[in-house]
Design a protein around this motif. Structure first.
Motif, PDB file in Angstrom:
ATOM      1  N   GLY A  15       0.741  -1.073  -0.013  1.00  0.00           N
ATOM      2  CA  GLY A  15      -0.092  -0.128   0.016  1.00  0.00           C
ATOM      3  C   GLY A  15       0.794   1.154  -0.075  1.00  0.00           C
ATOM      4  N   GLY A  16       0.298   2.324  -0.446  1.00  0.00           N
ATOM      5  CA  GLY A  16       0.854   3.690  -0.256  1.00  0.00           C
ATOM      6  C   GLY A  16       1.741   3.888  -1.506  1.00  0.00           C
ATOM      7  N   GLY A  17       2.707   4.819  -1.587  1.00  0.00           N
ATOM      8  CA  GLY A  17       3.352   5.124  -2.730  1.00  0.00           C
ATOM      9  C   GLY A  17       4.323   3.907  -2.854  1.00  0.00           C
ATOM     10  N   ASP A  18       4.731   3.562  -4.143  1.00  0.00           N
ATOM     11  CA  ASP A  18       5.563   2.491  -4.361  1.00  0.00           C
ATOM     12  C   ASP A  18       6.998   2.626  -4.081  1.00  0.00           C
ATOM     13  OD1 ASP A  18       6.421   3.965  -6.480  1.00  0.00           O
ATOM     14  OD2 ASP A  18       6.424   2.312  -8.033  1.00  0.00           O
ATOM     15  N   CYS A  19       8.021   1.477  -3.937  1.00  0.00           N
ATOM     16  CA  CYS A  19       9.385   1.990  -3.910  1.00  0.00           C
ATOM     17  C   CYS A  19      10.172   0.810  -4.234  1.00  0.00           C
ATOM     18  CB  CYS A  19       9.676   2.364  -2.710  1.00  0.00           C
ATOM     19  SG  CYS A  19       9.770   1.148  -1.121  1.00  0.00           S
ATOM     20  N   PRO A  20      11.273   0.865  -4.575  1.00  0.00           N
ATOM     21  CA  PRO A  20      12.028  -0.256  -4.694  1.00  0.00           C
ATOM     22  C   PRO A  20      12.223  -1.109  -3.738  1.00  0.00           C
ATOM     23  CG  PRO A  20      13.359   1.604  -5.492  1.00  0.00           C
ATOM     24  CD  PRO A  20      12.132   2.109  -4.551  1.00  0.00           C
ATOM     25  N   TRP A  42      -2.029 -15.394  -0.864  1.00  0.00           N
ATOM     26  CA  TRP A  42      -2.946 -14.866  -1.734  1.00  0.00           C
ATOM     27  C   TRP A  42      -2.596 -13.257  -2.034  1.00  0.00           C
ATOM     28  CZ3 TRP A  42      -7.930 -16.821  -3.803  1.00  0.00           C
ATOM     29  CH2 TRP A  42      -7.841 -18.108  -3.707  1.00  0.00           C
ATOM     30  N   GLY A  43      -2.394 -13.074  -3.190  1.00  0.00           N
ATOM     31  CA  GLY A  43      -1.802 -11.432  -3.471  1.00  0.00           C
ATOM     32  C   GLY A  43      -3.072 -10.607  -3.410  1.00  0.00           C
ATOM     33  N   ILE A  44      -3.136  -9.589  -2.859  1.00  0.00           N
ATOM     34  CA  ILE A  44      -4.182  -8.594  -2.614  1.00  0.00           C
ATOM     35  C   ILE A  44      -3.874  -7.391  -3.536  1.00  0.00           C
ATOM     36  CG2 ILE A  44      -5.542  -7.116  -1.361  1.00  0.00           C
ATOM     37  CD1 ILE A  44      -4.737  -9.144   1.125  1.00  0.00           C
ATOM     38  N   GLU A  45      -4.727  -7.049  -4.532  1.00  0.00           N
ATOM     39  CA  GLU A  45      -4.127  -6.089  -5.554  1.00  0.00           C
ATOM     40  C   GLU A  45      -4.582  -4.619  -5.117  1.00  0.00           C
ATOM     41  OE1 GLU A  45      -5.812  -7.359  -9.170  1.00  0.00           O
ATOM     42  OE2 GLU A  45      -4.606  -9.119  -9.421  1.00  0.00           O
ATOM     43  N   ASP A  46      -3.532  -3.770  -5.467  1.00  0.00           N
ATOM     44  CA  ASP A  46      -3.636  -2.500  -5.300  1.00  0.00           C
ATOM     45  C   ASP A  46      -4.004  -2.169  -3.705  1.00  0.00           C
ATOM     46  OD1 ASP A  46      -3.295  -2.053  -7.925  1.00  0.00           O
ATOM     47  OD2 ASP A  46      -5.228  -1.835  -8.451  1.00  0.00           O
ATOM     48  N   GLY A  47      -3.423  -2.576  -2.913  1.00  0.00           N
ATOM     49  CA  GLY A  47      -3.260  -2.400  -1.393  1.00  0.00           C
ATOM     50  C   GLY A  47      -4.649  -2.781  -0.870  1.00  0.00           C
ATOM     51  N   PHE A  48      -5.020  -1.872   0.026  1.00  0.00           N
ATOM     52  CA  PHE A  48      -6.491  -2.158   0.737  1.00  0.00           C
ATOM     53  C   PHE A  48      -7.578  -1.952  -0.220  1.00  0.00           C
ATOM     54  CE2 PHE A  48      -4.141  -1.099   4.922  1.00  0.00           C
ATOM     55  CZ  PHE A  48      -4.777  -2.309   5.306  1.00  0.00           C
ATOM     56  N   LEU A  49      -7.427  -1.675  -1.612  1.00  0.00           N
ATOM     57  CA  LEU A  49      -8.442  -1.620  -2.522  1.00  0.00           C
ATOM     58  C   LEU A  49      -8.882  -2.955  -2.698  1.00  0.00           C
ATOM     59  CD1 LEU A  49     -10.312   0.212  -4.259  1.00  0.00           C
ATOM     60  CD2 LEU A  49      -8.441   0.228  -6.205  1.00  0.00           C
ATOM     61  N   GLY A  71      11.674  -3.164 -10.062  1.00  0.00           N
ATOM     62  CA  GLY A  71      11.109  -2.180  -9.143  1.00  0.00           C
ATOM     63  C   GLY A  71       9.653  -2.330  -9.144  1.00  0.00           C
ATOM     64  N   GLY A  72       9.045  -1.335  -8.277  1.00  0.00           N
ATOM     65  CA  GLY A  72       7.456  -1.193  -8.417  1.00  0.00           C
ATOM     66  C   GLY A  72       7.121  -2.688  -7.563  1.00  0.00           C
ATOM     67  N   THR A  73       5.656  -3.145  -7.825  1.00  0.00           N
ATOM     68  CA  THR A  73       5.236  -4.034  -7.200  1.00  0.00           C
ATOM     69  C   THR A  73       4.233  -4.767  -7.961  1.00  0.00           C
ATOM     70  OG1 THR A  73       3.325  -4.696  -5.591  1.00  0.00           O
ATOM     71  CG2 THR A  73       3.659  -2.175  -6.289  1.00  0.00           C
ATOM     72  N   ILE A  74       4.497  -6.163  -8.113  1.00  0.00           N
ATOM     73  CA  ILE A  74       3.742  -7.008  -9.005  1.00  0.00           C
ATOM     74  C   ILE A  74       2.201  -6.961  -8.584  1.00  0.00           C
ATOM     75  CG2 ILE A  74       5.407  -8.662  -9.927  1.00  0.00           C
ATOM     76  CD1 ILE A  74       4.448 -10.786  -7.825  1.00  0.00           C
ATOM     77  N   LEU A  75       2.099  -6.411  -7.391  1.00  0.00           N
ATOM     78  CA  LEU A  75       0.547  -6.531  -6.816  1.00  0.00           C
ATOM     79  C   LEU A  75      -0.271  -5.190  -7.105  1.00  0.00           C
ATOM     80  CD1 LEU A  75       1.107  -8.484  -3.507  1.00  0.00           C
ATOM     81  CD2 LEU A  75       0.242  -9.403  -5.497  1.00  0.00           C
ATOM     82  N   GLY A  76       0.707  -4.164  -7.555  1.00  0.00           N
ATOM     83  CA  GLY A  76       0.038  -2.907  -7.599  1.00  0.00           C
ATOM     84  C   GLY A  76      -0.353  -2.371  -6.226  1.00  0.00           C
ATOM     85  N   THR A  77      -0.434  -0.921  -6.285  1.00  0.00           N
ATOM     86  CA  THR A  77      -0.564  -0.200  -5.006  1.00  0.00           C
ATOM     87  C   THR A  77      -1.450   1.114  -5.246  1.00  0.00           C
ATOM     88  OG1 THR A  77       0.390   0.738  -3.328  1.00  0.00           O
ATOM     89  CG2 THR A  77       1.491   1.034  -5.173  1.00  0.00           C
ATOM     90  N   THR A  78      -1.900   1.706  -4.184  1.00  0.00           N
ATOM     91  CA  THR A  78      -2.589   2.985  -4.242  1.00  0.00           C
ATOM     92  C   THR A  78      -2.365   3.596  -2.928  1.00  0.00           C
ATOM     93  OG1 THR A  78      -4.745   4.157  -4.676  1.00  0.00           O
ATOM     94  CG2 THR A  78      -4.870   1.865  -3.748  1.00  0.00           C
TER      95      THR A  78
END
Ligand code: F6P
Length: 368
Positions: A15-20, A42-49, A71-78
């Motif tokens: 969750g939050g801003g991504d980072c390496p 289980w991978g939850i996509e885009d943080g709490f979203l 870099g980034g996250t394979i799960l996505g974030t927001t």
């Protein structure tokens, strides 16, 4: 599931801003869970979203293979999905209408049969997790942010990569500043904390370091630029935090992101300062805003190691029934604290920090 029943299925979110280093944590958590405990992950996509809308998928070994360096996250974030204050609509003025959607989160948590969730994020994500705990949400936190501003940990993963990126940028600006005899400002992220600017400013040999915790005086900055010019140093490098402010001024707000729980985005102070310095000193001045470049790219070795340690420690905490803890690094040792202790707090640079003192001793100005 009862407090003592063995875990079978865990979730993970970023969750939050991504980072390496996010992918390095996902990899470490998933592999440790598979290899040491035989759990499902289980991978939850885009943080709490992902927990709000039910976007959750089972991870297998293939998903986490070859992601250590990515870099980034394979799960996505927001950074817009706080369950307690989630924008569900807009009103007649176009302003967001916020609702508490914690019930939806808990419903999906149970529907997907999660026994606990590894929550990877900064203070906003940890605050979100802490507020769900009384409803039966079980979690372990892993501290992430390039800002390094999470309480109770000496370091967050992603920080050292951002320091490296910002340092390299200062190095590059150094050569052009020296060739053109200019004052050059490099604006560095970090929100209200000056860690990233302090570290990269020192590493890059900046002549002036401006951080939010030490409000600057414009006259002093101009004096330093002039003094350097008089002793034949015809250029000055200024590392400036996006959150830096003068003694009598406030922070420079770049934009307000209305549907974000933390809506203020800082930025632009370097351009304002560049104009003020040029006007007063008549020295040629330029500003560079590094922006999101600092959040991208492959993690440096230090962050890969830290992320792996953090991810593995999170799984160990879950395996021993220690829920609702945040993995931290204290005095070079992996430890943990109650996740509620970091919620809604930020760790800023103490103005008397030894690094500030060391920088001062070698002649770095903090603009005061
Ligand atoms: O918290 C990480 C960070 O990169 C800050 O340094 C910066 O102020 C903010 O996020 C930028 O947020 P956004 O990606 O929403 O522009």
């Amino acid at each position: 599931m009862s407090g003592s029943a063995p875990l079978k299925r865990i979730g993970i979110l970023t969750g939050g801003g991504d980072c390496p280093g996010l992918n390095a944590v996902i990899r470490a958590v998933t592999k440790s869970a598979f290899n040491d405990h035989g759990w499902e992950v289980w991978g939850i996509e885009d943080g709490f979203l992902g927990l709000i809308v039910g976007r959750i998928r089972k991870l297998d070994r293939e998903d986490v293979s070859n992601i250590l360096t990515r870099g980034g996250t394979i799960l996505g974030t927001t950074n817009k999905a706080d369950p307690a204050r989630f924008a569900v609509a807009t009103d007649e003025h176009g302003d967001p209408v916020f609702h508490d959607v914690s019930d939806l989160v808990m419903e999906n948590y149970r529907t997907f049969g999660l026994d606990a969730v590894v929550v990877v994020g900064g203070d906003g994500t940890m605050s979100g997790a802490a507020r769900l705990i009384p409803r039966g949400f079980r979690c372990v936190g892993v501290p992430k942010t390039i800002d390094n501003d999470l309480m109770h940990t000496d370091i967050t993963f992603g920080f050292m990569t951002a320091v490296t990126t910002a340092t390299e940028a200062i190095d590059r600006v150094h050569t052009t500043a020296s060739s053109h005899h200019r004052v050059m400002l490099v604006e560095i992220m970090g929100r209200n904390a000056g860690w990233l600017t302090l570290y990269s400013g020192i590493a890059g040999g900046a002549d002036i370091v401006l951080i939010p915790e030490i409000p600057y005086d414009l006259d002093t900055i101009c004096e330093v630029c002039h003094r350097r010019a008089h002793v034949g140093k015809c250029f000055t490098i200024i590392a400036v935090s996006e959150g830096a402010r003068s003694r009598d001024g406030g922070r420079t707000v770049h934009k307000i992101v209305k549907d974000s729980p933390d809506p203020v985005r800082l930025g632009g102070i370097s351009q304002i300062l560049a104009e003020q310095i040029a006007e007063r000193t008549h020295l040629e001045t330029r500003a560079t805003i590094l922006g999101h470049i600092q959040r991208g790219g492959t993690p440096v070795a230090f962050d890969r190691v830290l992320a792996t340690q953090f991810g593995n420690a999170a799984v160990r905490l879950l395996a021993t029934g220690q829920f609702n803890r945040l993995v931290v690094m204290k005095d070079y040792r992996i430890d943990n604290v109650d996740i509620a202790e970091v919620a809604d707090q930020q760790r800023t640079v103490p103005p008397d920090h030894p690094l500030v003192a060391a920088a001062r001793s070698i002649g770095t100005s903090f603009g005061v």
